[in-house]
Design a protein around this motif. Structure first.
Motif, short mmCIF file in Angstrom:
data_model
loop_
_atom_site.label_atom_id
_atom_site.label_comp_id
_atom_site.label_asym_id
_atom_site.label_seq_id
_atom_site.Cartn_x
_atom_site.Cartn_y
_atom_site.Cartn_z
N UNK A 289 20.25 62.39 -6.60
CA UNK A 289 20.65 63.08 -5.38
C UNK A 289 21.45 64.35 -5.64
N UNK A 290 21.62 64.74 -6.89
CA UNK A 290 22.27 65.99 -7.22
C UNK A 290 21.76 66.46 -8.57
N UNK B 237 23.53 74.61 -5.43
CA UNK B 237 24.89 74.56 -5.96
C UNK B 237 25.18 73.21 -6.62
N UNK B 238 24.20 72.30 -6.58
CA UNK B 238 24.36 71.02 -7.24
C UNK B 238 24.97 69.94 -6.39
N UNK B 239 25.08 70.18 -5.08
CA UNK B 239 25.72 69.19 -4.21
C UNK B 239 24.81 67.99 -3.97
N UNK B 240 25.42 66.83 -3.84
CA UNK B 240 24.69 65.60 -3.51
C UNK B 240 24.42 65.57 -2.02
N UNK B 241 23.61 64.61 -1.58
CA UNK B 241 23.33 64.49 -0.15
C UNK B 241 24.61 64.26 0.66
N UNK B 242 25.50 63.42 0.13
CA UNK B 242 26.75 63.14 0.84
C UNK B 242 27.61 64.40 0.95
#
Length: 216
Positions: free
Chosen positions: A124-125, A166-171
């Motif tokens: 997710x990231x 930017x590498x952010x996860x879903x959360x």
């Protein structure tokens, strides 16, 4: 169930070091080792690992071709974490373009190694640092820009793709956009479908190569 990992590197000391670090974690299990990419497919089919930690440069079959082979021939393939000595190595970028899910430096600290395996397993990231982002822009082309235009992302999908880059996860994306995680998952799926991308890594590569996003 623990995260199962297959180690692929032609240096026995590297494999031993990775095994020691990973097997010290209660949620990670090393299920096998190989000294060359040529041995990967039969081991993946037999062991069904969640993650393959694979050296990018090996004598018989390198990590790029091994990645392509796994994704082309194995049903429900594992996540692939490329291991490299130099973060700005073009081999690394080619492996990511081939379908690898992230990369890990051989000099990484133990905590970074464990984090990388967990991150890739979750899917997710991204492990897509600045050096690789810069390489991505060098592969930019009019074809990539045209493909992004044809995708016709909505405003919200475009925002999600920028945060993915930017590498952010879903959360984390959900927190940035003040929406639910399930809503983010829906937008991510739509972005992948519109771009014809296998996964988040491929979508982010398309974003950089098209100039949709640029290295910060």
């Amino acid at each position: 169930m623990p995260i199962s990992v297959l180690l692929v590197d032609d240096e026995p000391l590297v494999r031993a070091g990775l095994r020691a670090v990973l097997e010290a974690q209660p949620d990670i299990e090393v299920v096998g080792e190989a000294a060359d990419g040529a041995a990967v497919i039969p081991l993946v089919r037999r062991l069904r690992p969640d993650v393959v930690a694979m050296d990018v440069r090996m004598p018989l079959l390198d990590g790029i071709e091994a990645t392509r082979a796994v994704l082309r021939t194995v049903d429900d393939p594992p996540k692939i974490l490329v291991i490299t000595t130099f973060e700005n190595d073009e081999y690394v970028y080619e492996a990511l373009r081939a379908g690898a899910d992230g990369f890990l430096l051989k000099r990484a600290r133990p905590a970074e190694i464990v984090h990388a395996v967990r991150l890739v397993a979750e899917g997710e990231s991204l492990l897509f640092p600045a050096a690789v982002r810069s390489l991505a822009t060098e592969y930019g082309s009019s074809a990539a820009r045209a493909a992004m235009e044809r995708a016709a992302l909505t405003e919200r999908e475009a925002a999600v793709l920028r945060l993915m880059a930017r590498g952010l996860s879903n959360a984390e994306i959900a927190g940035q956009l003040h929406v639910g995680t399930e809503t983010v998952k829906t937008h991510v799926s739509a972005v992948l479908a519109k771009l014809g991308a296998r996964d988040r890594t491929q979508a982010v590569i398309a974003a950089y190569e098209s100039g949709f996003v640029t290295p910060e």
